[in-house]
Design a protein around this motif. Structure first.
Motif: not given
Lengths: 301, 424
Positions: A21, A50-55, B238-240, B242, B245, B248, B252, B284, B297
């Motif tokens: 990270r 480390a970054f879930y749910p992001a890729r 963390i800002r997905p 997709q 999400y 979201f 982190a 998750g 996170t």
């Protein structure tokens, strides 16, 4: 207070995730080196966590020597698709064709050293300012002195006598234009830790880590997988044996071990009883006492 | 290793220790002995050092060669930099930060000490306490290493004499009253012969204590982390990208201290906004209680403006938020500290700049005397300074919290890490 105490694998996991990270936060264009070996697979898994749910917010970079085990490439492509990662592949063959690197000759020829040229070119082309690698300090005496954040000058060189001190977990990734960092999230892991973690997290690994029948070349006590990439010597013995690989690198320099271990727990038992380090099967380290140190100074991992 | 069990391996604890000693007091031999007697040396490693011992004309296998790293070190027979070694017993996994003892390498000792749970200090039974012993102990106390183990080595050369051992203990105790050390142990050993390292010595019936390995395996490290003051520096947001999400927002980071649970009311620094923790998760998986040193996170019950370097704490237990404070520093660069100079400062995952306002005093590391007149801070010097930062930092005193009380200074021209600092 034992309730609030992490076991050692979870502590290593937390440390590696922190380092990954931190790399993503401190650098503009990080990349994660991916070889298809177990250490880089574990590192990729940690990056997902480390970054879930992001890729994973950086590409995987594979320096392809052209001498890979075919199983490794199949595994790589499947994994990349499953996790939705971005993969960049750069070929040692291209460096040779462009005259940037010269192929070694003879029976012990390997593209292991040539990888450094392709790697440094790829880092420059992709403007990578931090390349994460799965190297561990327990692997080799020169690697025992590595930092998490390891500074490289504009030539990609490592200066072991002049490393930045690394205190607490305060990682200093500041650099001048043209310089870059190598980052080693698995620094504190041992071979056993990696295997136990693969079991704990049920991480998929290439088939050739498990026992299988294979035609091998027996040379200087090392069992090399027989392939068109290796020039045969008269003293070579070619036989079919039941083997598996403890590390996966180039077909030209990765030695197999004779083993019936076909499950993860059998592999773990075998390693626990083993009396030889995993790099003991690596032909590339046997070239000289300082083989690794010399390659690292030049920009190798 | 027939006693190996996967299940046991899963439940092992991690102990990090640092080793310090003077030149020739047998530190490398001791580490070699720990690795060798705990069967961590592999055949190919042993073969390599056997070969080298023979080349050098030694009669026995020199275990100290196991810890030699770089070419220059082997040529000069010294250790240049911190080297990390690993070994495990069925109870614990150990990480050794092996640091050189020569005077010019104090910075490496500080580096090794910064993450250690325990420090092993070697004393030659014939020579007793040396200046270097004092220096190493002082650094251990400065860096607040929770446990100190004094190994009185080379007992074989003083006929395993109880008197010689006691003399060192008494001498050490009188000096350590000036130090801030919580837990000290003394052991009479011979690294060369193996007495009281892994195997109990048969040569010292007067000694009723444990072996070094037993002590390392059983030191109580459960309370080395602070589980009281909640400090969570936000490392990465963390800002997905997709669609599934879309909403979201995950914060982190690695927990510095304290225990966090979903539903906890928390305060965000510096904004001071209040929110409730909605979830704590990793990949998750929901975590019901998160504590140091976990990487997690967090999600919150409402939209708050949070970026990297902010800190999530409890409403009624906040750290200091100041721009001016005192730090004990160890200087680590060949360019001296500049009073009035500006440096980059890094604290948890926050970057800022600072100006050095004052040097309060320099510490003579051998006598532990404070010198207020000496303002020349060079490589390996330890001093108390006052700094002013460009933005407030959220910190605790280093004594209370090693994670939120530590900083490094970075030279803005060279980008080198020039000082390790502990907030007073």
């Amino acid at each position: 207070m034992i309730k609030y105490h992490l076991n050692h694998l979870r502590e290593l996991e937390a440390e590696a995730i922190y380092v990954i990270r931190e790399t993503a936060a401190q650098f503009e264009r990080p990349a994660m080196l991916f070889s298809g070996g177990k250490d880089s697979i574990v590192m990729t898994h940690l990056a997902r966590k480390a970054f879930y749910p992001a890729r994973i917010p950086f590409p995987l970079l594979h320096v392809d020597t052209g001498h890979n085990f075919p199983e490794t490439l199949v595994f790589r492509d499947k994994m990349v698709e499953e996790i939705g990662a971005r993969l960049e592949v750069r070929y040692v063959q291209d460096s040779i064709d462009k005259g940037r690197a010269r192929e070694e000759k003879g029976p012990n020829a390997s593209r292991n050293v040539l990888q450094t040229v392709t790697l440094l070119d790829a880092l420059e082309e992709l403007k990578v300012d931090a390349a994460m690698g799965g190297a561990r300090r327990d692997e080799e005496k020169a690697r025992a002195k590595e930092r998490f954040f390891s500074h490289r000058d504009e030539f990609g060189q490592w200066d072991p006598k002049n490393q930045r001190p690394e205190l607490w977990m305060l990682l200093n990734g500041k650099k001048h234009m043209g310089e870059h960092f190598r980052v080693f999230p698995l620094s504190n892991w041992t071979e056993m830790d990696v295997w136990m973690y693969i079991q704990l997290e049920k991480i998929a690994i290439p088939e050739i880590y498990f026992s299988h029948e294979r035609e091998i070349i027996l040379r200087d006590g090392v069992l090399l997988a027989n392939s068109e990439f290796i020039m045969k010597k008269e003293s070579d013995l070619i036989e079919t044996r039941v083997v598996r690989f403890r590390t996966i690198g180039d077909m030209t320099c990765t030695g197999a071990v004779e083993s019936p271990a076909s499950t993860l727990s059998e592999i773990i038992d075998e390693i626990a009883a083993s009396r030889v380090t995993e790099r003991g099967t690596r032909h590339d380290d046997k070239r000289s006492e300082t083989a690794m140190e010399d390659r690292k100074k030049a920009g190798y991992f | 290793m027939s006693d190996f069990s996967s299940e046991g391996y899963m439940n092992m604890e991690l102990l990090r220790f640092t080793t310090a000693g003077s030149v020739d007091d047998g530190k490398s031999t001791l580490i070699g002995r720990l690795l060798y007697d705990s069967k961590q040396i592999f055949e190919d490693q042993l073969e390599a050092i056997e070969k080298r011992s023979q080349q050098r004309g030694f009669e026995h296998v020199d275990l100290s060669l196991l810890t030699d790293g770089l070419k220059a070190e082997r040529e000069q027979g010294i250790t240049i930099d911190v080297a990390y070694r690993y070994f495990a017993t069925p109870k614990r996994k150990f990480i050794i930060a092996d640091t050189p003892g020569h005077i010019q390498y104090t910075r490496n000792m500080v580096t090794g000490a910064s993450t250690a749970n325990a420090a092993l200090i070697l004393v030659d039974a014939r020579k007793g306490i040396l200046e270097q012993t004092i220096r190493h102990s002082f650094i251990a106390s400065l860096l607040q290493i929770p446990h100190l183990i004094i190994c009185v080595n080379k007992m074989d050369l003083v006929d395993y004499s109880e008197e010689a051992f006691n003399k060192v203990v008494v001498e050490y105790r009188s000096l350590s009253t000036k130090l801030d050390i919580k837990d000290v142990h003394f052991l009479p050993i011979s690294a060369l012969k193996g007495d009281n390292v892994v195997e109990k010595s048969t040569n010292m019936s007067w000694y009723q204590g444990t072996t070094l390995m037993y002590l390392l395996e059983n030191l109580h490290i459960g309370s080395d982390e602070n589980h009281i003051d909640c400090r969570f520096p936000v490392q990465y947001v963390i800002r997905p990208q997709q669609t599934e999400y879309h909403d979201f927002r995950g914060y982190a980071g690695r927990i510095s201290s304290g225990i966090y649970k979903p539903g906890d009311k928390v305060k965000i620094l510096p904004s001071g906004e209040i929110a409730e923790i909605k979830t704590i998760e990793l990949f998750g998986e929901q975590i019901s209680e998160a504590y140091a040193p976990m990487s997690v996170t967090m999600t919150l019950d409402r939209d708050v403006d949070i970026s990297r370097g902010d800190m999530i704490v409890r409403e009624n237990n906040a750290p200091s938020m100041e721009q001016e404070f005192d730090i004990m520093i160890c200087w680590m660069n060949t360019n001296n500290l500049q009073v009035g100079g500006k440096y980059a400062i890094r604290h948890t995952v926050k970057d800022a700049r600072c100006v050095i306002k004052d040097i309060r005093y320099k510490i003579d590391i051998n006598s532990m005397h404070r010198n207020e007149a000496d303002k020349e801070i060079a490589m390996n010097d330890i001093a108390r300074i006052n700094v002013k930062t460009t933005v407030p930092l959220y910190f605790d005193a280093y004594r209370k919290n090693r994670h939120t009380g530590s900083i490094i200074l970075i030279d803005e021209a060279t980008n080198e890490t020039v000082a390790a600092g502990m907030i007073v």
